[in-house]
Design a protein around this motif. Sequence first.
Motif, PDB file in Angstrom:
ATOM      1  N   LEU A   1       0.870  -1.308   0.104  1.00  0.00           N
ATOM      2  CA  LEU A   1      -0.005  -0.198   0.011  1.00  0.00           C
ATOM      3  C   LEU A   1       0.799   1.337   0.161  1.00  0.00           C
ATOM      4  O   LEU A   1       0.653   2.368  -0.823  1.00  0.00           O
ATOM      5  CB  LEU A   1      -0.843  -0.087   1.080  1.00  0.00           C
ATOM      6  CG  LEU A   1      -2.115  -0.966   1.173  1.00  0.00           C
ATOM      7  CD1 LEU A   1      -2.942  -0.937   2.644  1.00  0.00           C
ATOM      8  CD2 LEU A   1      -3.035  -0.553  -0.118  1.00  0.00           C
ATOM      9  N   GLN A   2       1.899   1.219   0.787  1.00  0.00           N
ATOM     10  CA  GLN A   2       2.972   2.384   0.762  1.00  0.00           C
ATOM     11  C   GLN A   2       3.570   2.499  -0.424  1.00  0.00           C
ATOM     12  O   GLN A   2       3.577   3.657  -1.111  1.00  0.00           O
ATOM     13  CB  GLN A   2       4.079   2.146   1.578  1.00  0.00           C
ATOM     14  CG  GLN A   2       5.010   3.241   1.703  1.00  0.00           C
ATOM     15  CD  GLN A   2       6.248   2.858   2.597  1.00  0.00           C
ATOM     16  OE1 GLN A   2       6.272   1.579   3.001  1.00  0.00           O
ATOM     17  NE2 GLN A   2       7.119   3.727   2.997  1.00  0.00           N
ATOM     18  N   GLY A   3       3.719   1.550  -1.385  1.00  0.00           N
ATOM     19  CA  GLY A   3       4.397   1.602  -2.624  1.00  0.00           C
ATOM     20  C   GLY A   3       3.240   2.158  -3.590  1.00  0.00           C
ATOM     21  O   GLY A   3       3.685   3.215  -4.623  1.00  0.00           O
ATOM     22  N   LEU A   4       1.887   1.792  -3.540  1.00  0.00           N
ATOM     23  CA  LEU A   4       1.081   2.227  -4.470  1.00  0.00           C
ATOM     24  C   LEU A   4       0.534   3.936  -4.236  1.00  0.00           C
ATOM     25  O   LEU A   4       0.550   4.658  -5.263  1.00  0.00           O
ATOM     26  CB  LEU A   4      -0.533   1.349  -4.266  1.00  0.00           C
ATOM     27  CG  LEU A   4      -0.310   0.065  -5.000  1.00  0.00           C
ATOM     28  CD1 LEU A   4      -1.730  -0.455  -4.639  1.00  0.00           C
ATOM     29  CD2 LEU A   4      -0.463   0.589  -6.548  1.00  0.00           C
ATOM     30  N   ILE A   5       0.645   3.985  -2.850  1.00  0.00           N
ATOM     31  CA  ILE A   5       0.204   5.275  -2.598  1.00  0.00           C
ATOM     32  C   ILE A   5       1.360   6.534  -2.750  1.00  0.00           C
ATOM     33  O   ILE A   5       1.247   7.436  -3.379  1.00  0.00           O
ATOM     34  CB  ILE A   5       0.156   5.701  -0.954  1.00  0.00           C
ATOM     35  CG1 ILE A   5      -1.297   4.895  -0.712  1.00  0.00           C
ATOM     36  CG2 ILE A   5      -0.038   7.092  -0.676  1.00  0.00           C
ATOM     37  CD1 ILE A   5      -1.516   4.633   0.742  1.00  0.00           C
TER      38      ILE A   5
ATOM     39  N   ILE B   1      -4.654  16.027  -3.550  1.00  0.00           N
ATOM     40  CA  ILE B   1      -4.149  14.756  -3.413  1.00  0.00           C
ATOM     41  C   ILE B   1      -2.821  14.504  -3.034  1.00  0.00           C
ATOM     42  O   ILE B   1      -2.556  13.437  -2.186  1.00  0.00           O
ATOM     43  CB  ILE B   1      -3.762  14.003  -5.035  1.00  0.00           C
ATOM     44  CG1 ILE B   1      -5.388  14.190  -5.700  1.00  0.00           C
ATOM     45  CG2 ILE B   1      -3.324  12.832  -5.205  1.00  0.00           C
ATOM     46  CD1 ILE B   1      -5.313  14.115  -7.079  1.00  0.00           C
ATOM     47  N   LEU B   2      -1.933  15.433  -3.273  1.00  0.00           N
ATOM     48  CA  LEU B   2      -0.406  15.398  -2.413  1.00  0.00           C
ATOM     49  C   LEU B   2      -0.521  15.246  -1.004  1.00  0.00           C
ATOM     50  O   LEU B   2      -0.034  14.449  -0.174  1.00  0.00           O
ATOM     51  CB  LEU B   2       0.500  16.344  -3.011  1.00  0.00           C
ATOM     52  CG  LEU B   2       0.791  16.190  -4.348  1.00  0.00           C
ATOM     53  CD1 LEU B   2       1.581  17.629  -4.819  1.00  0.00           C
ATOM     54  CD2 LEU B   2       1.604  15.228  -4.517  1.00  0.00           C
ATOM     55  N   LYS B   3      -1.616  16.202  -0.488  1.00  0.00           N
ATOM     56  CA  LYS B   3      -1.817  16.018   1.021  1.00  0.00           C
ATOM     57  C   LYS B   3      -2.225  14.852   1.481  1.00  0.00           C
ATOM     58  O   LYS B   3      -2.206  14.450   2.799  1.00  0.00           O
ATOM     59  CB  LYS B   3      -2.219  17.443   1.488  1.00  0.00           C
ATOM     60  CG  LYS B   3      -1.677  18.730   1.098  1.00  0.00           C
ATOM     61  CD  LYS B   3      -2.529  20.010   1.506  1.00  0.00           C
ATOM     62  CE  LYS B   3      -1.796  21.186   1.345  1.00  0.00           C
ATOM     63  NZ  LYS B   3      -2.520  22.450   1.499  1.00  0.00           N
TER      64      LYS B   3
ATOM     65  N   ILE C   1      -2.022   9.944   4.733  1.00  0.00           N
ATOM     66  CA  ILE C   1      -2.173   8.326   4.787  1.00  0.00           C
ATOM     67  C   ILE C   1      -0.716   7.840   5.129  1.00  0.00           C
ATOM     68  O   ILE C   1      -0.851   6.871   5.895  1.00  0.00           O
ATOM     69  CB  ILE C   1      -2.874   7.834   3.407  1.00  0.00           C
ATOM     70  CG1 ILE C   1      -4.158   8.519   3.126  1.00  0.00           C
ATOM     71  CG2 ILE C   1      -2.887   6.179   3.655  1.00  0.00           C
ATOM     72  CD1 ILE C   1      -4.557   8.151   1.789  1.00  0.00           C
ATOM     73  N   LEU C   2       0.267   8.211   4.241  1.00  0.00           N
ATOM     74  CA  LEU C   2       1.638   7.663   4.513  1.00  0.00           C
ATOM     75  C   LEU C   2       2.099   7.792   6.127  1.00  0.00           C
ATOM     76  O   LEU C   2       2.891   7.258   6.517  1.00  0.00           O
ATOM     77  CB  LEU C   2       2.502   8.070   3.511  1.00  0.00           C
ATOM     78  CG  LEU C   2       2.258   7.755   2.073  1.00  0.00           C
ATOM     79  CD1 LEU C   2       3.244   8.559   1.076  1.00  0.00           C
ATOM     80  CD2 LEU C   2       2.610   6.437   1.709  1.00  0.00           C
ATOM     81  N   GLY C   3       1.766   8.890   6.631  1.00  0.00           N
ATOM     82  CA  GLY C   3       2.204   9.379   7.806  1.00  0.00           C
ATOM     83  C   GLY C   3       1.665   8.868   9.017  1.00  0.00           C
ATOM     84  O   GLY C   3       2.171   8.589   9.872  1.00  0.00           O
ATOM     85  N   ASP C   4       0.318   8.221   8.808  1.00  0.00           N
ATOM     86  CA  ASP C   4      -0.574   7.657   9.618  1.00  0.00           C
ATOM     87  C   ASP C   4      -1.139   6.239   9.377  1.00  0.00           C
ATOM     88  O   ASP C   4      -2.176   5.679   9.486  1.00  0.00           O
ATOM     89  CB  ASP C   4      -1.611   8.540  10.110  1.00  0.00           C
ATOM     90  CG  ASP C   4      -1.161   9.686  10.794  1.00  0.00           C
ATOM     91  OD1 ASP C   4      -0.469   9.663  11.613  1.00  0.00           O
ATOM     92  OD2 ASP C   4      -1.719  10.796  10.246  1.00  0.00           O
TER      93      ASP C   4
END
Length: 284
Positions: A46-50, A74-76, A81-84
């Motif tokens: 999921l990290q890779g996809l995001i 989208i960037l924010k 999501i990546l941060g949490d």
Amino acid sequence: MKFRIEEDLLGKMEIPVESLYGIHTQRALNNFKISNSRISEYSIFLQGLILTKKACAAANGEIGTLSAKESQMILKACDKILGDLPDYLPSFPIDVFQGGAGTSTNMNVNEVIANVGLKINGYDAGNYQHLHPNDHVNKSQSTNDVYPTGFRVAIYFYINKLIESIISLSDQLELKAIEFSDVLKMGRTQLQDAVPMSLGDEFRAWATNLKEEIKNLENSRDLILEVNLGGTAIGTGVNAPANFSEVSIKYLREFTGAPFVRSPNLIEATSDCGAYVMLSGALM
């Protein structure tokens, strides 16, 4: 439970009002009840996809296929999501086994990013006229280029973690080789005791073997760095700007810190699984 109504080409469906996923994810939940494994169990994927979605949003913003506001939303959302990520894993509930080459996973990610972006900006989930999962988050993309690119990002991260662990193990074996340098034992050949050696010699041989495998893993890992992002459905780049591939991969390098490169032939790269075969062999 309260619901919101979402609609696609097949009709309308009720979605739990607080859910960050949308109608495409709900259809996948209904249609693909195959295993007990969920995509949320593979957070590194999921990290890779995001990260791939983030790179595409930045590219669309630079090229002008998305407005500055849409791109920033989208960037924010991706950063949030990546941060949490552990907090967002329940929003990725679909089965790992599904039809459509991963389209359900792609749309699940698109919907979560869109709804997180909407909520950050004060809109309700599902209010897609402001940020749409397909028209905005998936702009200039196809499952057939985003999914394998995200997969390769995840593999690259995973192999790096594996190499770090192998290096640590090799270092410990080297320390044991020194510690056991005076411990004598019999070396064996042809299933029989043969000639003397130290236990330290044996441990050092194991350490050397691991170091050689690290080189093999690094060489195989680097094959993963060639991606087909921008090729869209079959590698021709249909529905993407002419320079989208180069610009999106530029941002992918920036956001991942890894030297990803564009495949010289996106059509070939879209169907090529050779790098996976080589890496699988290295792991074995």
